[in-house]
Design an enzyme around this catalytic site. Structure first.
Site, PDB file in Angstrom:
ATOM      1  N   GLU A   1       3.548  12.265   8.300  1.00  0.00           N
ATOM      2  CA  GLU A   1       2.935  12.070   7.096  1.00  0.00           C
ATOM      3  C   GLU A   1       2.168  13.103   6.558  1.00  0.00           C
ATOM      4  OE1 GLU A   1       1.195   8.057   6.749  1.00  0.00           O
ATOM      5  OE2 GLU A   1       0.615   8.571   4.637  1.00  0.00           O
TER       6      GLU A   1
ATOM      7  N   GLU B   1      -1.505   5.355  15.116  1.00  0.00           N
ATOM      8  CA  GLU B   1      -1.822   6.463  14.360  1.00  0.00           C
ATOM      9  C   GLU B   1      -2.456   7.699  15.537  1.00  0.00           C
ATOM     10  OE1 GLU B   1      -4.286   6.302  10.851  1.00  0.00           O
ATOM     11  OE2 GLU B   1      -2.578   4.816   9.789  1.00  0.00           O
TER      12      GLU B   1
ATOM     13  N   LYS C   1       3.392   1.071  16.648  1.00  0.00           N
ATOM     14  CA  LYS C   1       3.142   2.373  16.257  1.00  0.00           C
ATOM     15  C   LYS C   1       1.621   2.784  16.369  1.00  0.00           C
ATOM     16  CE  LYS C   1       2.942   3.594  11.700  1.00  0.00           C
ATOM     17  NZ  LYS C   1       1.436   4.036  11.513  1.00  0.00           N
TER      18      LYS C   1
ATOM     19  N   ASP D   1       0.004  -1.185   8.542  1.00  0.00           N
ATOM     20  CA  ASP D   1      -1.285  -1.680   8.410  1.00  0.00           C
ATOM     21  C   ASP D   1      -1.630  -1.288   6.781  1.00  0.00           C
ATOM     22  OD1 ASP D   1      -1.627   0.927   8.593  1.00  0.00           O
ATOM     23  OD2 ASP D   1      -3.551   1.183   9.705  1.00  0.00           O
ATOM     24  N   SER D   2      -0.705  -0.796   6.238  1.00  0.00           N
ATOM     25  CA  SER D   2      -0.923  -0.636   4.638  1.00  0.00           C
ATOM     26  C   SER D   2      -0.643  -1.991   4.223  1.00  0.00           C
ATOM     27  CB  SER D   2       0.335   0.283   4.436  1.00  0.00           C
ATOM     28  OG  SER D   2       1.536  -0.280   4.677  1.00  0.00           O
TER      29      SER D   2
ATOM     30  N   ASP E   1       2.407  -1.856  13.427  1.00  0.00           N
ATOM     31  CA  ASP E   1       1.352  -0.822  13.400  1.00  0.00           C
ATOM     32  C   ASP E   1       0.176  -1.294  13.802  1.00  0.00           C
ATOM     33  OD1 ASP E   1       0.759   1.591  12.415  1.00  0.00           O
ATOM     34  OD2 ASP E   1       0.647   1.229  10.438  1.00  0.00           O
TER      35      ASP E   1
END
Ligand code: KIV
Length: 270
Positions: free
Chosen positions: A181, A114, A112, A43-44, A82
């Protein structure tokens, strides 16, 4: 060789796992041809490609579009989508639908999340449904407002212990790997030693089973890179040079040349 979730979960090669983000087909093709094991459609994309300040505005539809573009360019690497902010966590049914669409419609092989206390049950449910989950702990940028920024996580004993507990809870819930991270290297080392599934570090030191970075940082196309990131190329500078040369060639009448166009004989002789 095609990389599958099972290869990652039971990683037994005597080298670290490599993972890199990508957001479009040509980049995915290059990353795939380089033999990178996993491609994360992060999502970056929000800050690297779409011009947002952070990842929060990214939508499911945007992630679907970028994920299917990456899947079209990747032959061997495992493609992971993501899940964007609030596409999971609020409603169980919506979360399952959104994660499922990444596999059904966008051709990802895994998703993925978070992660946090709120994703343990969801990880188990998705795994049971056949949607492989990569967990992500430590700095989770979707929580940046709650965290007060993008600072290092797990620096106090109680916070480190919570990350250790959550790592193990996500492994038990069925996650096939865990991204760590911006956490202390000795915390990442301990988690890596305690878990069976591989850890993939980003700003988490040298002891993880693999490493991930944002492709724009790696190739030199980021305006702001994270402090733990590293640049291995100068793609931005090369793009600027090429675009300057194109502009000059047009302005000076050097492009297009005769070889770039054709004249149709008999066009006006009827
Ligand atoms: O969105 C992303 O690119 C990520 C990586 C930095 C792990 O989550």
């Amino acid at each position: 060789m095609v990389v599958r979730v099972t290869d990652i979960r039971e990683w037994d090669a005597d080298r670290p796992i490599t993972m890199l983000t990508a957001y479009d087909t040509p980049t995915a093709r290059i990353v795939d041809e380089a033999g990178i094991d996993m491609i994360l459609v992060g999502d970056s994309v929000g800050n690297t490609m779409l011009g947002y300040e952070n990842t929060l505005p990214v939508t499911i539809e945007q992630m679907m579009s970028h994920t299917s573009a990456v899947a079209r360019g990747a032959e061997n690497a495992l493609v992971i989508a993501d899940m964007p902010f609030l596409s999971y966590g609020a409603s169980r049914a919506d979360a399952i639908e959104h994660c499922g669409r990444m596999l059904k419609e966008a051709n990802a092989a895994a998703i993925k999340l978070e992660s946090g206390p709120h994703t343990v049950e969801l990880t188990e449910e998705l795994t049971n449904l056949g949607i492989p989950v990569q967990a992500h702990l430590g700095l989770t940028p979707q929580h940046e407002h709650q965290l007060g920024g993008l600072a290092r996580q797990g620096t106090r004993t109680s916070a480190a212990e919570q990350i250790i507990e959550l790592s193990s809870a996500h492994e038990t819930a069925g996650a096939f790997s865990l991204v760590l991270e911006h956490v202390p290297a000795n915390l990442a080392e301990r988690i890596t030693n305690e878990l069976e599934i591989p850890t993939i570090g980003i700003g988490a030191g040298t002891h993880c089973d693999g490493q991930v970075l944002v492709v724009n940082d790696v190739i030199g196309l980021s305006e702001r890179a994270a402090p733990f990131s590293a640049q291995f190329g100068e793609v931005g500078a090369e793009m600027r040079r090429a675009i300057d040369r194109y502009r000059d060639a047009v302005v000076q009448g050097e492009y297009p040349g005769e070889e770039h166009s054709h004249v149709e004989p008999d066009l006006f002789e009827s």
